[in-house]
Scaffold this motif. Sequence first.
Motif, PDB file in Angstrom:
ATOM      1  N   LEU A  65       0.834  -1.201   0.000  1.00  7.25           N
ATOM      2  CA  LEU A  65       0.000   0.000   0.000  1.00  7.25           C
ATOM      3  C   LEU A  65       0.870   1.252   0.000  1.00  7.25           C
ATOM      4  O   LEU A  65       1.966   1.252   0.569  1.00  7.25           O
ATOM      5  CB  LEU A  65      -0.881   0.044   1.255  1.00  7.25           C
ATOM      6  CG  LEU A  65      -1.866  -1.082   1.472  1.00  7.25           C
ATOM      7  CD1 LEU A  65      -2.590  -0.876   2.796  1.00  7.25           C
ATOM      8  CD2 LEU A  65      -2.863  -1.170   0.336  1.00  7.25           C
ATOM      9  N   ARG A  70      -1.917   3.444   3.874  1.00 10.82           N
ATOM     10  CA  ARG A  70      -1.563   2.745   5.124  1.00 10.82           C
ATOM     11  C   ARG A  70      -2.160   3.429   6.345  1.00 10.82           C
ATOM     12  O   ARG A  70      -2.303   2.813   7.392  1.00 10.82           O
ATOM     13  CB  ARG A  70      -0.048   2.670   5.301  1.00 10.82           C
ATOM     14  CG  ARG A  70       0.609   1.722   4.343  1.00 10.82           C
ATOM     15  CD  ARG A  70       2.092   1.658   4.603  1.00 10.82           C
ATOM     16  NE  ARG A  70       2.796   1.372   3.367  1.00 10.82           N
ATOM     17  CZ  ARG A  70       4.098   1.358   3.249  1.00 10.82           C
ATOM     18  NH1 ARG A  70       4.876   1.607   4.288  1.00 10.82           N
ATOM     19  NH2 ARG A  70       4.653   1.091   2.089  1.00 10.82           N
ATOM     20  N   SER A  75      -5.381  -0.287   5.999  1.00  6.85           N
ATOM     21  CA  SER A  75      -4.033  -0.597   6.494  1.00  6.85           C
ATOM     22  C   SER A  75      -3.821  -2.091   6.745  1.00  6.85           C
ATOM     23  O   SER A  75      -2.710  -2.598   6.593  1.00  6.85           O
ATOM     24  CB  SER A  75      -3.734   0.190   7.768  1.00  6.85           C
ATOM     25  OG  SER A  75      -4.633  -0.186   8.802  1.00  6.85           O
ATOM     26  N   HIS A  78      -1.812  -4.145   4.044  1.00  9.19           N
ATOM     27  CA  HIS A  78      -0.379  -4.002   3.770  1.00  9.19           C
ATOM     28  C   HIS A  78       0.382  -5.237   4.267  1.00  9.19           C
ATOM     29  O   HIS A  78       0.310  -5.610   5.427  1.00  9.19           O
ATOM     30  CB  HIS A  78       0.177  -2.743   4.418  1.00  9.19           C
ATOM     31  CG  HIS A  78       1.582  -2.453   4.021  1.00  9.19           C
ATOM     32  ND1 HIS A  78       1.927  -2.068   2.738  1.00  9.19           N
ATOM     33  CD2 HIS A  78       2.736  -2.525   4.701  1.00  9.19           C
ATOM     34  CE1 HIS A  78       3.222  -1.904   2.667  1.00  9.19           C
ATOM     35  NE2 HIS A  78       3.746  -2.179   3.851  1.00  9.19           N
TER      36      HIS A  78
END
Length: 106
Positions: A65, A70, A75, A78
């Motif tokens: 990401l 993020r 998030s 990631h």
Amino acid sequence: MAAYSGRCASNGCNVTEAPDVAHISPCRRKAANDVRKGLLLRADIHDLFDIGLIAGDTETMSVVLSIEVRATKYSYLHGKEVRLSGDENLWPRKEALASYKSWSQL
């Protein structure tokens, strides 16, 4: 849909109406619609992919990401392993993923 068992490659979402085919490299002809040149992604994640805020790491086959993403509700993606077909012949082309990642500068 069959190559990904109807699930988003990034998060496994299986809502039938949610997944979209994201082209890793531009697809201008119907004959170029090769399952290995795309990913099945949930529509909102597909949008992030199309604008270069999400990509795939070919070394780890995981989600990458952008720094901006993020810091959002995405998030959790990631570093998450990309869900791939059980058939290696249906996996996305690493060259295309690497080229896309380079383009997105991730």
